[in-house]
Design an enzyme around this catalytic site. Structure first.
Site, PDB file in Angstrom:
ATOM      1  N   ASP A 194      -2.252  43.654  39.515  1.00  0.00           N
ATOM      2  CA  ASP A 194      -3.313  43.056  38.715  1.00  0.00           C
ATOM      3  C   ASP A 194      -4.595  43.213  39.531  1.00  0.00           C
ATOM      4  O   ASP A 194      -4.536  43.485  40.741  1.00  0.00           O
ATOM      5  CB  ASP A 194      -2.977  41.586  38.459  1.00  0.00           C
ATOM      6  CG  ASP A 194      -4.143  40.811  37.885  1.00  0.00           C
ATOM      7  OD1 ASP A 194      -4.638  41.197  36.818  1.00  0.00           O
ATOM      8  OD2 ASP A 194      -4.574  39.821  38.532  1.00  0.00           O
ATOM      9  N   ASP A 251      -8.118  41.116  39.033  1.00  0.00           N
ATOM     10  CA  ASP A 251      -8.902  39.914  39.300  1.00  0.00           C
ATOM     11  C   ASP A 251      -8.060  38.818  39.941  1.00  0.00           C
ATOM     12  O   ASP A 251      -7.029  38.403  39.399  1.00  0.00           O
ATOM     13  CB  ASP A 251      -9.542  39.411  38.000  1.00  0.00           C
ATOM     14  CG  ASP A 251     -10.468  40.453  37.392  1.00  0.00           C
ATOM     15  OD1 ASP A 251     -11.361  40.942  38.117  1.00  0.00           O
ATOM     16  OD2 ASP A 251     -10.292  40.795  36.208  1.00  0.00           O
ATOM     17  N   THR A 291      -4.944  45.711  34.444  1.00  0.00           N
ATOM     18  CA  THR A 291      -5.777  44.521  34.304  1.00  0.00           C
ATOM     19  C   THR A 291      -5.816  44.013  32.866  1.00  0.00           C
ATOM     20  O   THR A 291      -5.669  44.793  31.916  1.00  0.00           O
ATOM     21  CB  THR A 291      -7.219  44.810  34.780  1.00  0.00           C
ATOM     22  OG1 THR A 291      -8.022  43.646  34.581  1.00  0.00           O
ATOM     23  CG2 THR A 291      -7.835  45.969  34.003  1.00  0.00           C
ATOM     24  N   GLY A 292      -6.046  42.712  32.736  1.00  0.00           N
ATOM     25  CA  GLY A 292      -6.203  42.108  31.411  1.00  0.00           C
ATOM     26  C   GLY A 292      -7.630  42.218  30.900  1.00  0.00           C
ATOM     27  O   GLY A 292      -7.928  41.708  29.817  1.00  0.00           O
ATOM     28  N   LYS A 311       0.549  43.337  29.234  1.00  0.00           N
ATOM     29  CA  LYS A 311       0.865  44.160  30.409  1.00  0.00           C
ATOM     30  C   LYS A 311       2.304  44.673  30.401  1.00  0.00           C
ATOM     31  O   LYS A 311       2.602  45.693  31.035  1.00  0.00           O
ATOM     32  CB  LYS A 311       0.601  43.369  31.687  1.00  0.00           C
ATOM     33  CG  LYS A 311      -0.873  43.021  31.888  1.00  0.00           C
ATOM     34  CD  LYS A 311      -1.098  42.249  33.181  1.00  0.00           C
ATOM     35  CE  LYS A 311      -2.569  41.920  33.362  1.00  0.00           C
ATOM     36  NZ  LYS A 311      -2.824  41.153  34.589  1.00  0.00           N
ATOM     37  N   ASP A 345      -1.567  37.245  40.255  1.00  0.00           N
ATOM     38  CA  ASP A 345      -1.832  35.833  40.556  1.00  0.00           C
ATOM     39  C   ASP A 345      -1.488  34.910  39.393  1.00  0.00           C
ATOM     40  O   ASP A 345      -1.261  33.721  39.592  1.00  0.00           O
ATOM     41  CB  ASP A 345      -3.306  35.654  40.918  1.00  0.00           C
ATOM     42  CG  ASP A 345      -4.214  35.881  39.706  1.00  0.00           C
ATOM     43  OD1 ASP A 345      -4.812  34.911  39.203  1.00  0.00           O
ATOM     44  OD2 ASP A 345      -4.328  37.046  39.260  1.00  0.00           O
TER      45      ASP A 345
END
Length: 237
Positions: free
Chosen positions: A69, A71, A137-138, A177, A192
């Protein structure tokens, strides 16, 4: 005789005072009023691991595909998100649905993001092993992006080993994801958030938690170890 008696009485009182004080000091401090022993007993033990332990667990195994990931996992990117909120929706989360914000964030505002030390260690270790690295990433996808270039520079990833960032987006009620991890056959995924861990576990990968910095703009902080996953010690920075 009377003076001797008074002196002995005073000595006993003084001695009693010291014993009482010592006894008070030996009594342990009470628990925080908001926490009980029963609640502490119900805490799930966290499976802490270090980068070295992760590396050791991969000894003798051929190269694999690993995912990260972005961020709060490899970048402390709160400065850009903080600025976006102030500029597009002060005090609200509406900026996260604003295409203008994502254009800014994906095309330059990561210059204010700080690479996390734990990510440097992990990426260096996986590159040394010859693993394929993917960043998933989202964030919302934009027509152009400089995130790939920023990550390559921050983590010293060779050009031939750098894959373009995958922008999975963020759809309510859907873990975007999971399919990407499946498509890239990712065996280990670092993240995270709870969604990062469940995305990995849903497709049989090893989800490893990276701690989110306590001053991150993404609140509240998730509960590390909530899904029985490994959690990297001292990984909040």
């Amino acid at each position: 005789m009377r003076k001797i008696t008074l002196a002995l009485s005073a000595a006993c009182l003084l001695s009693g005072f010291h014993l009482s004080a010592a006894a008070r000091e030996s009594v342990p401090a009470p628990l925080n009023p908001g926490v009980t022993v029963a609640q502490l007993a119900q805490q799930i033990p966290v499976h802490w691991v270090s980068v070295a332990q992760i590396e050791n667990s991969l000894l003798g195994r051929p190269p694999i595909a690993v995912g990260f990931d972005i961020d709060d996992t490899v970048l402390f990117s709160s400065p850009g998100f903080y600025r976006g909120q102030k500029e597009y929706s002060p005090g609200k989360q509406d900026y996260l649905k604003n295409p203008e914000f994502w254009e800014k964030m994906n095309n330059g505002w990561d210059e204010f993001s700080m690479p996390k030390e734990v990510a440097k260690q992990l990426i260096t270790m996986h590159l040394k092993r010859g693993d394929s690295i993917y960043f998933v990433t989202g964030r919302s996808e934009t027509k152009t992006e400089t995130v790939t270039k920023t990550l390559q520079s921050d983590f010293l990833i060779p050009q031939n080993a750098m894959n373009p960032v995958i922008f999975a987006g963020d759809k309510e009620g859907q873990n975007t994801k999971t399919q990407w991890l499946k498509d890239k056959q990712i065996k280990i995924f670092y993240g995270d958030s709870d969604n990062d861990i469940t995305a990995a576990q849903d497709m049989g990968a090893r989800g490893i938690r990276v701690l989110r910095a306590s001053n991150s703009s993404y609140q509240p902080l998730p509960k590390a170890g909530a899904f029985g996953e490994e959690v990297i010690v001292n990984s909040e920075y």
